[in-house]
Write an enzyme that holds these catalytic residues in place. Structure first.
Site, PDB file in Angstrom:
ATOM      1  CG  ASP A  39      -8.984  -4.605  -2.583  1.00  0.00           C
ATOM      2  OD1 ASP A  39      -7.279  -3.409  -3.215  1.00  0.00           O
ATOM      3  OD2 ASP A  39      -9.820  -4.576  -3.187  1.00  0.00           O
ATOM      4  CG  HIS A  55      -1.707   0.927   1.164  1.00  0.00           C
ATOM      5  ND1 HIS A  55      -2.186   2.523   1.361  1.00  0.00           N
ATOM      6  CD2 HIS A  55      -3.476   0.636   0.374  1.00  0.00           C
ATOM      7  CE1 HIS A  55      -3.027   2.538   0.730  1.00  0.00           C
ATOM      8  NE2 HIS A  55      -3.785   1.842   0.858  1.00  0.00           N
TER       9      HIS A  55
HETATM   10  C1  SDX Z   1      -6.512   0.371  -2.821  1.00  0.00           C
HETATM   11  O1  SDX Z   1      -4.670   4.284  -2.643  1.00  0.00           O
HETATM   12  C2  SDX Z   1      -5.131   3.769  -1.417  1.00  0.00           C
HETATM   13  O2  SDX Z   1      -5.732   4.373  -0.506  1.00  0.00           O
HETATM   14  C3  SDX Z   1      -6.094   2.813  -2.061  1.00  0.00           C
HETATM   15  C4  SDX Z   1      -6.952   1.823  -1.138  1.00  0.00           C
HETATM   16  C5  SDX Z   1      -8.260   2.597  -1.200  1.00  0.00           C
HETATM   17  O3  SDX Z   1      -8.911   2.206   0.131  1.00  0.00           O
HETATM   18  O4  SDX Z   1      -8.678   3.818  -2.017  1.00  0.00           O
HETATM   19  O5  SDX Z   1      -6.324   1.555  -0.377  1.00  0.00           O
HETATM   20  C6  SDX Z   1      -7.485   0.215  -2.569  1.00  0.00           C
HETATM   21  O6  SDX Z   1      -6.341   0.186  -4.248  1.00  0.00           O
HETATM   22  C7  SDX Z   1      -4.939  -1.066  -2.135  1.00  0.00           C
HETATM   23  C8  SDX Z   1      -4.152  -1.497  -3.083  1.00  0.00           C
HETATM   24  C9  SDX Z   1      -4.988  -2.411  -3.797  1.00  0.00           C
HETATM   25  N1  SDX Z   1      -3.403  -3.136  -4.993  1.00  0.00           N
HETATM   26  C10 SDX Z   1      -3.441  -3.637  -4.821  1.00  0.00           C
HETATM   27  O7  SDX Z   1      -3.348  -4.972  -4.029  1.00  0.00           O
HETATM   28  C11 SDX Z   1      -2.085  -4.486  -5.936  1.00  0.00           C
HETATM   29  C12 SDX Z   1      -0.798  -5.017  -4.919  1.00  0.00           C
HETATM   30  N2  SDX Z   1      -0.194  -3.711  -4.969  1.00  0.00           N
HETATM   31  C13 SDX Z   1       1.422  -3.089  -5.519  1.00  0.00           C
HETATM   32  O8  SDX Z   1       1.128  -2.891  -6.414  1.00  0.00           O
HETATM   33  C14 SDX Z   1       0.762  -2.237  -4.261  1.00  0.00           C
HETATM   34  O9  SDX Z   1       1.562  -2.707  -3.458  1.00  0.00           O
HETATM   35  C15 SDX Z   1       0.428  -0.378  -4.760  1.00  0.00           C
HETATM   36  C16 SDX Z   1       0.185  -0.453  -5.876  1.00  0.00           C
HETATM   37  C17 SDX Z   1      -0.911  -0.899  -3.593  1.00  0.00           C
HETATM   38  C18 SDX Z   1       1.498   0.422  -4.319  1.00  0.00           C
HETATM   39  O10 SDX Z   1       2.431   0.685  -5.156  1.00  0.00           O
HETATM   40  P1  SDX Z   1       3.622   1.957  -4.472  1.00  0.00           P
HETATM   41  O11 SDX Z   1       3.026   2.262  -3.207  1.00  0.00           O
HETATM   42  O12 SDX Z   1       3.400   2.722  -5.894  1.00  0.00           O
HETATM   43  O13 SDX Z   1       5.100   0.571  -4.048  1.00  0.00           O
HETATM   44  P2  SDX Z   1       5.920   0.164  -5.531  1.00  0.00           P
HETATM   45  O14 SDX Z   1       5.455  -0.346  -6.861  1.00  0.00           O
HETATM   46  O15 SDX Z   1       6.722   1.489  -5.449  1.00  0.00           O
HETATM   47  O16 SDX Z   1       6.682  -0.390  -4.009  1.00  0.00           O
HETATM   48  C19 SDX Z   1       7.302  -0.009  -3.337  1.00  0.00           C
HETATM   49  C20 SDX Z   1       8.278  -1.838  -3.249  1.00  0.00           C
HETATM   50  C21 SDX Z   1       8.841  -1.982  -5.079  1.00  0.00           C
HETATM   51  O17 SDX Z   1      10.362  -2.892  -4.675  1.00  0.00           O
HETATM   52  P3  SDX Z   1      11.534  -2.433  -4.638  1.00  0.00           P
HETATM   53  O18 SDX Z   1      11.489  -1.272  -6.425  1.00  0.00           O
HETATM   54  O19 SDX Z   1      11.064  -1.090  -3.762  1.00  0.00           O
HETATM   55  O20 SDX Z   1      12.658  -3.164  -5.171  1.00  0.00           O
HETATM   56  O21 SDX Z   1       7.563  -2.634  -2.832  1.00  0.00           O
HETATM   57  C22 SDX Z   1       7.162  -3.912  -3.977  1.00  0.00           C
HETATM   58  C23 SDX Z   1       7.669  -3.394  -5.271  1.00  0.00           C
HETATM   59  O22 SDX Z   1       8.419  -3.403  -6.730  1.00  0.00           O
HETATM   60  N3  SDX Z   1       5.975  -4.211  -4.033  1.00  0.00           N
HETATM   61  C24 SDX Z   1       5.506  -5.748  -4.820  1.00  0.00           C
HETATM   62  C25 SDX Z   1       4.071  -5.228  -4.364  1.00  0.00           C
HETATM   63  N4  SDX Z   1       4.237  -3.983  -3.971  1.00  0.00           N
HETATM   64  C26 SDX Z   1       4.699  -2.769  -3.638  1.00  0.00           C
HETATM   65  N5  SDX Z   1       6.359  -6.303  -4.445  1.00  0.00           N
HETATM   66  C27 SDX Z   1       4.900  -7.653  -5.196  1.00  0.00           C
HETATM   67  N6  SDX Z   1       3.919  -7.823  -4.801  1.00  0.00           N
HETATM   68  C28 SDX Z   1       3.404  -6.746  -4.377  1.00  0.00           C
HETATM   69  N7  SDX Z   1       1.691  -6.757  -3.799  1.00  0.00           N
END
Ligand code: SDX
Length: 429
Positions: A363, A306
Site C-alpha cells: 500500500d 506486515h
Molecule cells: C495489507 O495480510 C496480508 O497479506 C495483507 C496484504 C494483502 O495483500 O492482503 O498484504 C495487504 O493489508 C498490507 C498491510 C496494510 N496495512 C498498513 O499498512 C497499516 C499499517 N501497518 C500496521 O498496522 C501493521 O504493520 C499490520 C496491520 C500490517 C500488521 O500488524 P501485525 O502483524 O499485527 O503487527 P503488530 O501490530 O503486532 O506490530 C508489531 C510491532 C508493534 O510494536 P511493539 O508492540 O512490538 O512495540 O510493530 C509495530 C507495532 O506497534 N508496528 C508499527 C507498524 N506496524 C507494526 N509501528 C508503527 N507503524 C507501523 N506501520
C-alpha cells in the site's frame, strides 16, 4: 525431520503429526488435539495458526518472495495481464489461447449490469463511500443471478467467476460516477478489461475517454500485484463465509467489507492522506516517524509493516520502481513520491523499524501511481478489491472443491461469569 511433535500434559503424552508444505513449511496438525486431550489452542488473530492447505499462492516473508501458482510475481507483473493472471489463480495453470479467448469473451458479454441496478445506485447518497456501495452491490448480484447461487460444476464456477470479475469493474465505475454526480457510462465491448474500466470511469456521453497504453499497462500491473496474497484478512473472510456454503456473491461481498479496514486494504487511502498531510505542512517526515514510534500515540506509519513480510514486500519493490517510470511517462511530477521515498529512507535507518522488521508494503507506493493515473483517492481500496477478486474466487473454489472441508467454527476460552440466576428488576442493585 521428526514426523510428529510430542505434547505432554499432566500424565498424558500425545504425538501430533507434522505436515510439510511443498516449499518445506512445517506445521503441527492439531485436528485431533481436542478429541485426544480435551484441550484447544488459543491464537488471537491467528498469527501462529494455519487455516487450510492451499496450492494457490506462496509467500516467504523472510525472503520477500511472492508466487502465484509457483510463478514469481515479478515475472507476472512484467509479462502477464490481469485476466490471464486471474485464470492462473482460479484454475491453476496459465490459460491456453482458446481458454483465454473464451474467458475474455465471457468477461466482455458480462460487463453490463441489469438496468434495475441503477435504482439501487440512485438510492445511495452522493457522498456514499464507494467501498460501501461495492460491498452492497456485489451482494446484490445474487438477486440478479439466482441461477448461479449454487455452483454445481466447473462450467458454472467459470461462468460465475467471469460475471463477478467483469461486473465488479462496472460496479466500481458506477460507484465512482454516483459519488461524483456523473452519468453512468455503459461498457464498450471493443475494449479490453482495464481499458473498459477506464472508459466507464472517465468517458462522458459526448466525449469518449482515450485510453493511454501506459496507463492501461500500469493499471494491469497494479491489479496483478493485488490479485492474491494467501490467507490475508479478507481472503480468510471469504473462506469463512464460503465454508457455510454461502454463495460466491455473498462471500465476495464479505471480502470487500474486510478489505475496507485501514489496517488492510484501506491503508492505501491512509498512506495518501499521510503524505498529503506532510506535503501541506502538517507534519515533517521526521515528526511522522516520531509519532509512529511513540507508544502513547496510536498513530502508525501507514503502508509500513506486515504480518508475514519481515523483509521488503516484493510488490512494494515493483511499485516503487514503476512509480518513477509511470510518473515520468505520464509527465507527472508528484512531490508525494519524494516524500514517500524520504519516509522510507528515514524508517529503514531507524532502529525502531529495523528491530521490528517493518518495511514498505503493497500500500505504500500503490496510491501514488493510482493518483497519477487519475484514480480518485476514495477509489483506491476499490481498485484493491477489483485486483483481489480473482484471489478471493480462487480460494473460495479451492475450499469448495475440497470435499473434506467443513464449516469454519473456531472455539474460545470463556472468561465470563460463572453460573448465576436471573434477578427480577426489584432485586437488581
Ligand atoms: C495489507 O495480510 C496480508 O497479506 C495483507 C496484504 C494483502 O495483500 O492482503 O498484504 C495487504 O493489508 C498490507 C498491510 C496494510 N496495512 C498498513 O499498512 C497499516 C499499517 N501497518 C500496521 O498496522 C501493521 O504493520 C499490520 C496491520 C500490517 C500488521 O500488524 P501485525 O502483524 O499485527 O503487527 P503488530 O501490530 O503486532 O506490530 C508489531 C510491532 C508493534 O510494536 P511493539 O508492540 O512490538 O512495540 O510493530 C509495530 C507495532 O506497534 N508496528 C508499527 C507498524 N506496524 C507494526 N509501528 C508503527 N507503524 C507501523 N506501520
Amino acid at each position: 525431520m521428526a514426523k510428529t511433535a510430542t505434547l505432554t500434559y499432566g500424565n498424558q503424552k500425545i504425538e501430533l503429526p507434522i505436515i510439510e508444505g511443498s516449499e518445506g513449511e512445517l506445521g503441527i496438525d492439531i485436528t485431533e488435539l481436542r478429541a485426544k486431550t480435551g484441550l484447544i489452542t488459543l491464537d488471537p488473530a491467528f498469527g501462529n495458526t494455519g487455516a487450510c492447505r492451499s496450492a494457490i499462492t506462496y509467500i516467504d516473508g523472510d525472503k520477500g518472495i511472492l508466487r502465484y501458482r509457483g510463478i514469481p510475481i515479478e515475472q507476472l507483473a512484467e509479462n502477464s495481464t490481469f485476466i490471464e493472471t486471474a485464470w492462473l489463480l482460479i484454475f491453476g495453470e496459465l490459460p491456453q489461447r482458446d481458454q483465454l479467448r473464451r474467458f475474455s469473451q465471457r468477461l466482455t458479454v458480462n460487463a453490463h449490469l441489469h438496468e434495475d441496478f441503477k435504482h439501487h445506485f440512485q438510492g445511495f447518497p452522493v457522498n456514499a463511500p464507494p467501498m460501501a456501495m461495492l460491498s452492497a452491490m456485489i451482494g446484490t448480484l445474487a438477486c440478479f443471478h439466482t441461477n448461479l447461487l449454487h455452483v454445481e460444476d466447473a462450467a458454472v464456477l467459470e461462468e460465475t467467476a467471469a460475471r463477478i470479475i467483469s461486473k465488479v469493474r462496472t460496479i466500481a465505475a458506477y460507484s465512482y460516477r454516483q459519488s461524483s454526480g456523473l452519468p453512468f457510462i455503459y461498457p464498450d465491448p471493443k475494449l479490453r478489461y482495464v481499458a473498459n474500466f477506464l472508459h466507464m470511469m472517465f468517458s462522458m456521453p459526448y466525449d469518449q475517454y482515450v485510453v493511454d497504453p501506459d496507463i492501461e499497462h500500469a493499471l494491469n500491473m497494479i491489479l496483478i500485484l493485488h490479485a492474491d496474497h494467501e490467507q490475508n484478512c479478507s481472503t480468510s473472510t471469504v473462506r469463512v463465509v464460503g465454508s457455510s456454503q454461502a454463495n460466491l456473491f455473498a462471500s465476495a461481498s464479505a471480502g470487500v467489507s474486510a478489505l475496507w479496514g485501514p489496517l488492510h486494504g484501506g491503508a492505501n487511502v491512509a498512506v495518501l492522506e499521510q503524505l498529503e498531510q506532510i506535503h501541506h505542512g502538517g507534519l515533517t517526515p521526521q515528526q511522522v516517524i516520531a509519532k509512529a514510534k511513540d507508544k502513547n500515540d496510536p498513530f502508525r506509519l501507514m503502508g509500513f509493516g506486515h504480518r508475514v513480510y519481515k523483509n521488503f514486500d516484493p510488490r512494494a519493490r515493483i511499485l516503487k520502481t514503476s512509480a518513477d517510470k509511470v510518473l515520468a511517462k505520464l509527465g507527472v511530477k508528484d512531490p508525494l513520491l519524494d516524500i514517500a521515498m524520504k519516509l522510507e529512507e528515514l524508517a529503514l535507518k531507524d532502529s525502531y523499524f529495523v528491530e521490528r522488521k517493518l518495511y514498505p508494503n503493497v500500500d505504500f507506493y500503490s496510491g501514488i501511481i493510482m493518483k497519477a493515473i487519475g484514480i480518485p483517492v476514495n477509489m483506491f481500496t476499490v481498485m484493491f478489491a477489483i485486483g483481489r477478486m480473482p484471489g478471493w474466487i480462487a480460494n473460495w473454489k479451492e475450499q469448495f472443491d475440497d470435499k473434506t472441508s467443513r464449516i469454519a467454527r473456531p472455539r474460545q476460552i470463556y472468561t465470563g461469569p460463572k453460573l448465576r440466576d436471573y434477578l427480577p428488576m426489584d432485586k437488581r442493585n
